[in-house]
Scaffold this motif. Sequence first.
Motif, PDB file in Angstrom:
ATOM      1  N   LYS A  47     -11.558   4.791   0.328  1.00 29.62           N
ATOM      2  CA  LYS A  47     -11.374   3.681   1.270  1.00 29.62           C
ATOM      3  C   LYS A  47     -12.530   3.568   2.250  1.00 29.62           C
ATOM      4  O   LYS A  47     -12.740   2.497   2.836  1.00 29.62           O
ATOM      5  CB  LYS A  47     -10.056   3.843   2.041  1.00 29.62           C
ATOM      6  CG  LYS A  47      -9.995   5.022   2.988  1.00 29.62           C
ATOM      7  CD  LYS A  47      -8.670   5.049   3.731  1.00 29.62           C
ATOM      8  CE  LYS A  47      -8.567   6.249   4.670  1.00 29.62           C
ATOM      9  NZ  LYS A  47      -8.390   7.496   3.928  1.00 29.62           N
ATOM     10  N   THR A  85       0.956   6.573  -6.874  1.00 30.15           N
ATOM     11  CA  THR A  85      -0.194   7.434  -7.149  1.00 30.15           C
ATOM     12  C   THR A  85       0.225   8.893  -7.205  1.00 30.15           C
ATOM     13  O   THR A  85      -0.210   9.662  -8.083  1.00 30.15           O
ATOM     14  CB  THR A  85      -1.274   7.241  -6.074  1.00 30.15           C
ATOM     15  OG1 THR A  85      -1.615   5.857  -5.983  1.00 30.15           O
ATOM     16  CG2 THR A  85      -2.524   8.033  -6.405  1.00 30.15           C
ATOM     17  N   GLY A 116      -8.473   9.416  -1.728  1.00 31.68           N
ATOM     18  CA  GLY A 116      -8.262   8.604  -0.528  1.00 31.68           C
ATOM     19  C   GLY A 116      -9.540   8.307   0.227  1.00 31.68           C
ATOM     20  O   GLY A 116      -9.619   7.325   0.979  1.00 31.68           O
ATOM     21  N   TYR A 138      -5.125  13.421  -4.715  1.00 27.38           N
ATOM     22  CA  TYR A 138      -4.816  12.218  -3.931  1.00 27.38           C
ATOM     23  C   TYR A 138      -5.645  12.165  -2.644  1.00 27.38           C
ATOM     24  O   TYR A 138      -6.160  11.104  -2.271  1.00 27.38           O
ATOM     25  CB  TYR A 138      -3.326  12.197  -3.596  1.00 27.38           C
ATOM     26  CG  TYR A 138      -2.940  11.080  -2.661  1.00 27.38           C
ATOM     27  CD1 TYR A 138      -2.824   9.767  -3.121  1.00 27.38           C
ATOM     28  CD2 TYR A 138      -2.694  11.339  -1.313  1.00 27.38           C
ATOM     29  CE1 TYR A 138      -2.480   8.749  -2.257  1.00 27.38           C
ATOM     30  CE2 TYR A 138      -2.355  10.326  -0.450  1.00 27.38           C
ATOM     31  CZ  TYR A 138      -2.246   9.023  -0.926  1.00 27.38           C
ATOM     32  OH  TYR A 138      -1.907   8.012  -0.068  1.00 27.38           O
ATOM     33  N   GLN A 139      -5.771  13.294  -1.960  1.00 21.60           N
ATOM     34  CA  GLN A 139      -6.555  13.318  -0.725  1.00 21.60           C
ATOM     35  C   GLN A 139      -8.020  13.013  -0.991  1.00 21.60           C
ATOM     36  O   GLN A 139      -8.667  12.291  -0.225  1.00 21.60           O
ATOM     37  CB  GLN A 139      -6.410  14.682  -0.046  1.00 21.60           C
ATOM     38  CG  GLN A 139      -5.044  14.920   0.568  1.00 21.60           C
ATOM     39  CD  GLN A 139      -4.936  16.299   1.191  1.00 21.60           C
ATOM     40  OE1 GLN A 139      -5.708  17.197   0.879  1.00 21.60           O
ATOM     41  NE2 GLN A 139      -3.980  16.465   2.092  1.00 21.60           N
ATOM     42  N   HIS A 150       0.827  -1.211   0.000  1.00 20.98           N
ATOM     43  CA  HIS A 150       0.000   0.000   0.000  1.00 20.98           C
ATOM     44  C   HIS A 150       0.860   1.261   0.000  1.00 20.98           C
ATOM     45  O   HIS A 150       0.562   2.229  -0.723  1.00 20.98           O
ATOM     46  CB  HIS A 150      -0.925  -0.024   1.212  1.00 20.98           C
ATOM     47  CG  HIS A 150      -1.728   1.217   1.394  1.00 20.98           C
ATOM     48  ND1 HIS A 150      -1.463   2.147   2.383  1.00 20.98           N
ATOM     49  CD2 HIS A 150      -2.781   1.718   0.701  1.00 20.98           C
ATOM     50  CE1 HIS A 150      -2.323   3.140   2.290  1.00 20.98           C
ATOM     51  NE2 HIS A 150      -3.137   2.916   1.298  1.00 20.98           N
ATOM     52  N   ASN A 151       1.919   1.265   0.795  1.00 25.55           N
ATOM     53  CA  ASN A 151       2.792   2.440   0.852  1.00 25.55           C
ATOM     54  C   ASN A 151       3.453   2.703  -0.501  1.00 25.55           C
ATOM     55  O   ASN A 151       3.581   3.857  -0.933  1.00 25.55           O
ATOM     56  CB  ASN A 151       3.853   2.249   1.934  1.00 25.55           C
ATOM     57  CG  ASN A 151       3.257   2.284   3.327  1.00 25.55           C
ATOM     58  OD1 ASN A 151       2.187   2.854   3.549  1.00 25.55           O
ATOM     59  ND2 ASN A 151       3.934   1.664   4.280  1.00 25.55           N
ATOM     60  N   SER A 172      -5.984  -0.466   1.426  1.00 24.32           N
ATOM     61  CA  SER A 172      -6.198   0.059   2.770  1.00 24.32           C
ATOM     62  C   SER A 172      -7.365  -0.645   3.454  1.00 24.32           C
ATOM     63  O   SER A 172      -7.279  -1.036   4.625  1.00 24.32           O
ATOM     64  CB  SER A 172      -6.453   1.569   2.703  1.00 24.32           C
ATOM     65  OG  SER A 172      -6.744   2.098   3.980  1.00 24.32           O
ATOM     66  N   GLY A 217      -5.073   5.093  -7.448  1.00 26.68           N
ATOM     67  CA  GLY A 217      -5.856   5.585  -6.325  1.00 26.68           C
ATOM     68  C   GLY A 217      -6.900   4.587  -5.868  1.00 26.68           C
ATOM     69  O   GLY A 217      -7.094   4.364  -4.669  1.00 26.68           O
ATOM     70  N   SER A 243      -5.109   1.748  -4.144  1.00 29.44           N
ATOM     71  CA  SER A 243      -4.688   2.160  -2.802  1.00 29.44           C
ATOM     72  C   SER A 243      -5.842   2.073  -1.816  1.00 29.44           C
ATOM     73  O   SER A 243      -5.681   1.597  -0.685  1.00 29.44           O
ATOM     74  CB  SER A 243      -4.129   3.586  -2.844  1.00 29.44           C
ATOM     75  OG  SER A 243      -3.805   4.048  -1.543  1.00 29.44           O
ATOM     76  N   GLN A 288       0.946   4.161  -2.828  1.00 30.23           N
ATOM     77  CA  GLN A 288       0.727   5.574  -2.521  1.00 30.23           C
ATOM     78  C   GLN A 288       1.748   6.450  -3.233  1.00 30.23           C
ATOM     79  O   GLN A 288       1.401   7.484  -3.829  1.00 30.23           O
ATOM     80  CB  GLN A 288       0.809   5.800  -1.009  1.00 30.23           C
ATOM     81  CG  GLN A 288      -0.439   5.396  -0.252  1.00 30.23           C
ATOM     82  CD  GLN A 288      -0.323   5.696   1.224  1.00 30.23           C
ATOM     83  OE1 GLN A 288       0.681   5.388   1.872  1.00 30.23           O
ATOM     84  NE2 GLN A 288      -1.340   6.321   1.778  1.00 30.23           N
TER      85      GLN A 288
END
Length: 348
Positions: free
Chosen positions: A108, A92, A105, A101-102, A85-86, A186, A179, A182, A89
């Motif tokens: 999730k 992405t 996010g 990106y935010q 996942h990291n 998560s 994205g 990710s 990220q």
Amino acid sequence: MRWYVVASLLTVLTSSQGILTTLSQSNGGYKYDYATVPFLAEVFKLLVSSVFLWREMQNSPPPKMTMEWKSVRLYPIPSIIYLIHNNVQFATLTYVDTSTYQIMGNLKIVTTGILFSCKSKLENHLSYFRLFLKRKLTNLQWMAIVLLAVGTTTSQVKGCGEASCDSFFSSPIQGYLFGVLSACLSALAGVYTEFLMKKNNDSLYWQNVQLYTFGSIFNMGRLLMDNVRSGFEAGPWWQRLLNGYNMTTWLVVLNLGTTGLLVSWLMKYADNIVKVYATSMAMLLTMVLSVLLFNFTPTVQLFLGIIICMMSLHMYFAPLSTLVDLPLTVKPVSESVSEVSIERRTAS
């Protein structure tokens, strides 16, 4: 301890993570290696869990601890998922900007709800998925989860007159795919961790010791890989582990470690949805605190996002009777049956 007390503590600590991390910067950068913070946080969680496990072992009867290999071998999996996942990220962020990106996010939140309620067909040692994670969410709860995603996204969207409004739709397709991946990773890591914590009646601290042992090993491996990639130019990682650390940096480590311990408690005694709500509310609380501490200018979107998220919180956790007007339960059938039986007797 009540789950809502732990969730409230998690909200406060999570909201302060970004603020503490910002305060730990010097001239817009970090004097310390930020990759060492997760490693020290894992070591902190491992030490705390070991102390509490040792105290439990002094009691009679001792806590239940499953030491079979078929059980222990499952605990590295969350660390592997988080490691992937990291990296996703970082991939992405090479295609999209920070604002996009935010916003992505927040997917999730929905993916966690989907995995949380899905029906697993796995057998053997994964049969506990069916027992603990096959939760049927009501339509109102699904609406609340979607509202939570909408609310957090609304709070992060900037004005359409700004350049970021166009940048959200101008990113390459790879950025959106990464994205989504990710968000799925998560959610998978969270749901799988809940499975591990609830698959048996083992001591919470024994389960933590296993999780954080592998977590420390994988974070140590990442530090070693960074050394290899740089050709050991700055020296071995263990010689510069605490370089640049100050009081604020140690607060970041303690905050991250304590947050992890609270999450494991929620995974054991509550569920992933509670954690999602706690972290989402923390995101909004961080924005509010940023207004007070960093002269962050509040927007209409922020206020709308807070209102929507509070509505979502009430919809998900409030009793159904407080959300809709339920009809009174009357039992006319039994009375009519008795009347018919009496009439038949008199007729006979």
